[in-house]
Design a protein around this motif. Sequence first.
Motif, short mmCIF file in Angstrom:
data_model
loop_
_atom_site.label_atom_id
_atom_site.label_comp_id
_atom_site.label_asym_id
_atom_site.label_seq_id
_atom_site.Cartn_x
_atom_site.Cartn_y
_atom_site.Cartn_z
N PHE A 369 -21.71 -42.05 -8.85
CA PHE A 369 -22.53 -41.39 -9.85
C PHE A 369 -21.91 -40.07 -10.33
N GLU A 370 -21.59 -39.18 -9.38
CA GLU A 370 -21.04 -37.88 -9.77
C GLU A 370 -19.64 -38.03 -10.37
N LYS A 371 -18.90 -38.99 -9.88
CA LYS A 371 -17.57 -39.20 -10.45
C LYS A 371 -17.67 -39.63 -11.91
N ARG A 372 -18.63 -40.47 -12.19
CA ARG A 372 -18.84 -40.91 -13.57
C ARG A 372 -19.26 -39.73 -14.45
N LEU A 373 -20.12 -38.86 -13.93
CA LEU A 373 -20.52 -37.68 -14.68
C LEU A 373 -19.33 -36.78 -14.97
N ASP A 374 -18.47 -36.62 -13.98
CA ASP A 374 -17.29 -35.77 -14.17
C ASP A 374 -16.38 -36.32 -15.26
N LEU A 375 -16.31 -37.64 -15.35
CA LEU A 375 -15.44 -38.25 -16.35
C LEU A 375 -16.03 -38.18 -17.75
N ILE A 376 -17.35 -38.37 -17.86
CA ILE A 376 -17.98 -38.44 -19.19
C ILE A 376 -18.40 -37.07 -19.70
N TYR A 377 -18.97 -36.25 -18.81
CA TYR A 377 -19.51 -34.95 -19.22
C TYR A 377 -18.88 -33.83 -18.37
N PRO A 378 -17.58 -33.62 -18.45
CA PRO A 378 -16.98 -32.53 -17.67
C PRO A 378 -17.51 -31.17 -18.13
N ASP A 379 -17.98 -30.37 -17.18
CA ASP A 379 -18.52 -29.03 -17.45
C ASP A 379 -19.70 -29.06 -18.40
N ALA A 380 -20.39 -30.20 -18.50
CA ALA A 380 -21.54 -30.28 -19.41
C ALA A 380 -22.76 -30.84 -18.69
N TYR A 381 -22.82 -30.70 -17.39
CA TYR A 381 -23.99 -31.18 -16.65
C TYR A 381 -24.17 -30.35 -15.39
N THR A 382 -25.40 -30.36 -14.91
CA THR A 382 -25.71 -29.77 -13.60
C THR A 382 -26.50 -30.80 -12.80
N TYR A 383 -26.14 -30.94 -11.54
CA TYR A 383 -26.79 -31.92 -10.69
C TYR A 383 -27.04 -31.27 -9.33
N SER A 384 -28.26 -31.38 -8.88
CA SER A 384 -28.61 -30.77 -7.60
C SER A 384 -29.54 -31.69 -6.83
N VAL A 385 -29.44 -31.62 -5.50
CA VAL A 385 -30.30 -32.39 -4.60
C VAL A 385 -30.83 -31.46 -3.52
N ASN A 386 -32.12 -31.54 -3.27
CA ASN A 386 -32.74 -30.72 -2.23
C ASN A 386 -33.77 -31.56 -1.47
N ILE A 387 -33.94 -31.23 -0.22
CA ILE A 387 -35.00 -31.84 0.60
C ILE A 387 -35.92 -30.73 1.08
N VAL A 388 -37.15 -30.75 0.59
CA VAL A 388 -38.12 -29.70 0.90
C VAL A 388 -39.36 -30.35 1.52
N ASP A 389 -39.65 -30.00 2.76
CA ASP A 389 -40.83 -30.53 3.46
C ASP A 389 -40.88 -32.05 3.42
N GLY A 390 -39.75 -32.69 3.64
CA GLY A 390 -39.71 -34.14 3.66
C GLY A 390 -39.73 -34.80 2.30
N VAL A 391 -39.60 -34.00 1.23
CA VAL A 391 -39.59 -34.53 -0.13
C VAL A 391 -38.17 -34.41 -0.69
N TYR A 392 -37.64 -35.54 -1.13
CA TYR A 392 -36.29 -35.58 -1.71
C TYR A 392 -36.41 -35.27 -3.20
N ILE A 393 -35.73 -34.21 -3.64
CA ILE A 393 -35.82 -33.75 -5.02
C ILE A 393 -34.42 -33.79 -5.64
N SER A 394 -34.32 -34.46 -6.75
CA SER A 394 -33.03 -34.50 -7.47
C SER A 394 -33.27 -34.07 -8.91
N ASP A 395 -32.33 -33.29 -9.41
CA ASP A 395 -32.38 -32.79 -10.79
C ASP A 395 -31.04 -33.02 -11.46
N LEU A 396 -31.11 -33.58 -12.65
CA LEU A 396 -29.91 -33.79 -13.46
C LEU A 396 -30.18 -33.30 -14.87
#
Length: 405
Positions: A369-396
């Motif tokens: 997934f991230e490799k594909r983002l790097d190829l298509i949208y270099p320096d044009a995306y932000t992606y983060s993953v966090n686990i808070v109180d047992g909740v998996y949160i992803s933002d793209l």
Amino acid sequence: MNDNRSTFCNEKSAGFIQKMRNFLSVLQEMDFERNEEKVRKILEDDREFIRFPIPIFLPALLIWLFMLLFPLVFIMDPSNASSVNLNGLLTFYFPLLCTLLIFMLNQRYLVPLCIFKKRYGLYFLSNSVLVFATLFLREVMLFVMERTPDDGVSYFFDAYCFSSLKGHFSFGTVATFVMLVSLVCLICVFYHLTLRQIMRAFILREQKRMGLQYELDFLKNQLSPHFLFNTLNNISALIQIDPKRAESSMNKLSQLLRMMLYQVKDKYITLQEDVDILQKYADLEKLRLDESFDFVFDVKLDNPNMMIEPLLMMPLMENAMKHCVNPNGKSFAHISITQASGDLHFHSENSNFPRKSSRKGSGLGLSTFEKRLDLIYPDAYTYSVNIVDGVYISDLIIRLKKDNS
């Protein structure tokens, strides 16, 4: 102190050179893009004469004809008509033709065979011979035009050739022609250096583009089998539990396959089409979950027809649906997709119960997934993953390309 000053100067000059390289790289890329746009417009032209085959030497021939004929505009000017004669034309055109001949020989043979193979002595000797041969031919031409019936070959070699007595030859003549030939040689060397560098940059650019395109096609082709593998496993498990729901699931899967067959193979699809694929995927995934599963799929698109690469968000959707199942309690997955102006935001929150698998191919979607983002949208995306109180949160967040809209 002097060492520090020298180090500072070296760093400053290196920084300036790097800035110049970056600036020239930007200009070069802009030129490549402009030329590509011109080529695309030419290819779109269906007129018959545009597609007529033309030898590659013809444009160069036309340029040389222009260079030779353009001086006639001034020579044949009516105000100079009385002074125009054959001797005057030969006197003007002979140095010009000799210079052009030396330029062509340097460009075609001497520079590639001598300069780029570090045969500098041979290059100097070859051009010296050309200069001497040109001056000798000039003497022959002037002698033929000025000779009297009594002047023979012996007179040419004894008293005329390379003699200043007749006023047609001098040290200034030699110096001027040598300077002109030296300038021609410098131009040829610089021309070949710049041409080789441009060709090298273009080839490297195309190799990189082909490599990226190959990798993107490879990654895109991997996503579809991975998605189908999991979905067919779910339906296979459902057949034994609820055949009717399995039949309904197969109908939904056939619709989804039809969409993927005709849409995913395209380079771009609309945001709405991509969201529809995600929605149908979620519907199929929900079939294996009980009624207590809390699923929210919220979509807000300002421009549903904006274009995007197919299945770009599928790994995140797949990960949220696959790893949210709590075998001992309530499971949930909340997905939101919003698009405003040129930004696309995918946000997911799900209960976090990741599966443990020993299969080598497990987790293929997120691994690419991230490799594909790097190829298509270099320096044009932000992606983060966090686990808070047992909740998996992803933002793209992706800044979509304007030329895809």
